[in-house]
Design a protein around this motif. Sequence first.
Motif, short mmCIF file in Angstrom:
data_model
loop_
_atom_site.label_atom_id
_atom_site.label_comp_id
_atom_site.label_asym_id
_atom_site.label_seq_id
_atom_site.Cartn_x
_atom_site.Cartn_y
_atom_site.Cartn_z
N LEU A 83 0.81 -1.22 0.00
CA LEU A 83 0.00 0.00 0.00
C LEU A 83 0.84 1.27 0.00
O LEU A 83 0.31 2.37 -0.13
N ARG A 84 2.16 1.13 0.11
CA ARG A 84 3.05 2.27 0.21
C ARG A 84 2.90 3.26 -0.94
O ARG A 84 2.91 4.48 -0.71
N PRO A 85 2.77 2.82 -2.21
CA PRO A 85 2.59 3.80 -3.30
C PRO A 85 1.37 4.70 -3.11
O PRO A 85 1.40 5.87 -3.49
N LEU A 86 0.32 4.16 -2.50
CA LEU A 86 -0.87 4.98 -2.25
C LEU A 86 -0.59 6.01 -1.15
O LEU A 86 -1.01 7.16 -1.24
N TYR A 87 0.13 5.60 -0.12
CA TYR A 87 0.53 6.54 0.93
C TYR A 87 1.41 7.65 0.36
O TYR A 87 1.26 8.82 0.71
N ASP A 88 2.33 7.28 -0.51
CA ASP A 88 3.25 8.26 -1.07
C ASP A 88 2.49 9.34 -1.85
O ASP A 88 2.78 10.54 -1.73
N ALA A 89 1.53 8.92 -2.68
CA ALA A 89 0.73 9.88 -3.44
C ALA A 89 -0.10 10.75 -2.50
O ALA A 89 -0.22 11.96 -2.69
N LEU A 90 -0.64 10.13 -1.46
CA LEU A 90 -1.46 10.86 -0.50
C LEU A 90 -0.64 11.94 0.21
O LEU A 90 -1.11 13.06 0.43
N HIS A 91 0.61 11.64 0.54
CA HIS A 91 1.46 12.61 1.23
C HIS A 91 1.77 13.81 0.34
O HIS A 91 2.08 14.90 0.85
N ASP A 92 1.71 13.64 -0.98
CA ASP A 92 1.93 14.77 -1.88
C ASP A 92 0.76 15.75 -1.88
O ASP A 92 0.92 16.90 -2.27
N MET A 93 -0.42 15.28 -1.48
CA MET A 93 -1.65 16.06 -1.67
C MET A 93 -2.32 16.50 -0.38
O MET A 93 -3.16 17.39 -0.40
N VAL A 94 -1.97 15.87 0.73
CA VAL A 94 -2.59 16.18 2.02
C VAL A 94 -1.48 16.45 3.02
O VAL A 94 -0.43 15.81 2.97
N ASP A 95 -1.70 17.37 3.92
CA ASP A 95 -0.72 17.67 4.97
C ASP A 95 -0.38 16.37 5.71
O ASP A 95 -1.26 15.74 6.31
N PRO A 96 0.88 15.93 5.66
CA PRO A 96 1.25 14.65 6.28
C PRO A 96 0.86 14.56 7.75
O PRO A 96 0.52 13.48 8.23
N ASP A 97 0.90 15.69 8.46
CA ASP A 97 0.56 15.67 9.88
C ASP A 97 -0.92 15.35 10.11
O ASP A 97 -1.29 14.87 11.19
N SER A 98 -1.76 15.64 9.11
CA SER A 98 -3.19 15.41 9.27
C SER A 98 -3.62 14.00 8.85
O SER A 98 -4.73 13.57 9.17
N ILE A 99 -2.75 13.27 8.15
CA ILE A 99 -3.14 11.95 7.63
C ILE A 99 -3.46 10.97 8.75
O ILE A 99 -4.51 10.29 8.69
N PRO A 100 -2.64 10.84 9.81
CA PRO A 100 -3.02 9.91 10.89
C PRO A 100 -4.38 10.23 11.51
O PRO A 100 -5.16 9.32 11.80
N ARG A 101 -4.67 11.52 11.67
CA ARG A 101 -5.97 11.92 12.23
C ARG A 101 -7.11 11.54 11.29
O ARG A 101 -8.15 11.02 11.74
N LEU A 102 -6.93 11.79 9.99
CA LEU A 102 -7.97 11.46 9.02
C LEU A 102 -8.19 9.95 8.93
O LEU A 102 -9.32 9.49 8.76
N MET A 103 -7.10 9.18 9.06
CA MET A 103 -7.23 7.74 8.99
C MET A 103 -7.88 7.20 10.26
O MET A 103 -8.70 6.27 10.21
N ALA A 104 -7.54 7.79 11.40
CA ALA A 104 -8.15 7.35 12.66
C ALA A 104 -9.65 7.62 12.66
O ALA A 104 -10.44 6.84 13.22
N ALA A 105 -10.07 8.71 12.01
CA ALA A 105 -11.48 9.06 11.95
C ALA A 105 -12.23 8.29 10.86
O ALA A 105 -13.46 8.39 10.77
N GLY A 106 -11.48 7.55 10.02
CA GLY A 106 -12.13 6.82 8.93
C GLY A 106 -12.39 7.66 7.71
O GLY A 106 -13.02 7.20 6.75
N THR A 107 -11.91 8.91 7.71
CA THR A 107 -12.11 9.79 6.55
C THR A 107 -11.26 9.30 5.37
O THR A 107 -11.66 9.42 4.21
#
Length: 353
Positions: free
Chosen positions: A206-230
């Motif tokens: 799943l790493r390639p999907l994470y890498d693309a996501l980090h380019d488009m969303v603030d990396p600091d907010s990704i754990p919060r968004l994933m914890a919330a199911g967003t």
Amino acid sequence: MTQTPTKQQPQPPQARAHFVVPAKHPMVTVLGSGDALLRVIEKAFPAVDIHVRGNEISAVGDAPDVALVQRLFDEMMLVLRTGQPMTEDAVERSIAMLRAGAAAGAEAVETPAQVLTQNILSSRGRTIRPKTLNQKRYVDAIDRHTIVFGIGPAGTGKTYLAMAKAVQALQSKQVNRIILTRPAVEAGERLGFLPGTLYEKIDPYLRPLYDALHDMVDPDSIPRLMAAGTIEVAPLAYMRGRTLNDAFIILDEAQNTSAEQMKMFLTRLGFDSKIVVTGDITQVDLPGGTKSGLRQVQEILDGVEDVHFSRLTSTDVVRHKLVGRIVDAYERYDIAVSDGADRDGGRPRTSRK
């Protein structure tokens, strides 16, 4: 013996074009630093003489080429007026689009300027845009259809553009969540043989999907968004038995799904959701004898309303230029091997010592 005088071939008609660059645009933005953009144009149109004097550009040569050069400068100026700089890559892609339109005998609906200035997502100081005509049509298809298949070789931006559209849809509240998934078994490696916990096992896939996501969303907010199911990133097996409502769902590496997995995934579609399926049918890693669900689904869903197949080619590769040449070389090799097998009664030829 008298020689018959050779008849001279008529020279193609010469044409002339003249452009004046508005004073508000420095010539370096049109010609490039060190005339880099001008050199790209001159290399693409060797039969056209291009001269620059002050803020004026003239072109003389074969009429069809001069017409394309004139259109090219017009398109470049349209891009520059939006405040977006022109690059060597953008000039080369503009030339390719104009030539493709001329070869088809009709002007394309989308012009190079429309392709190069279409903003999908602005994030972290950069803007994501399509770079080729097929990429623009792929992005537009995602807007118009509920299920879109992006099929093409590596480096054509299939997953990256789908991810940008997903983040755009989430930010504009068109959906409430993003679900990213891909088969967790690739290249013959099964999860049970890998060390670590379940999440440590699936992370490399799943790493390639994470890498693309980090380019488009603030990396600091990704754990919060994933914890919330967003935002959810999970292997395809986790989709079974679910109904996915109000979501933008991306299935990546779909060439490695079986026919049964593809049917299972597509029937997860719920209300107010959108699905984008991406894959490269030339890179199937399934065990021998297993038919790719991505290959089969093209036959099954062809012509079904609200389902669209976008096909990208080596001309849409946006990585290193050599990647496009590698894709073409493998395609030629596959055709040659296939032709050899056909001539030998369906068996690939082998060398004899």
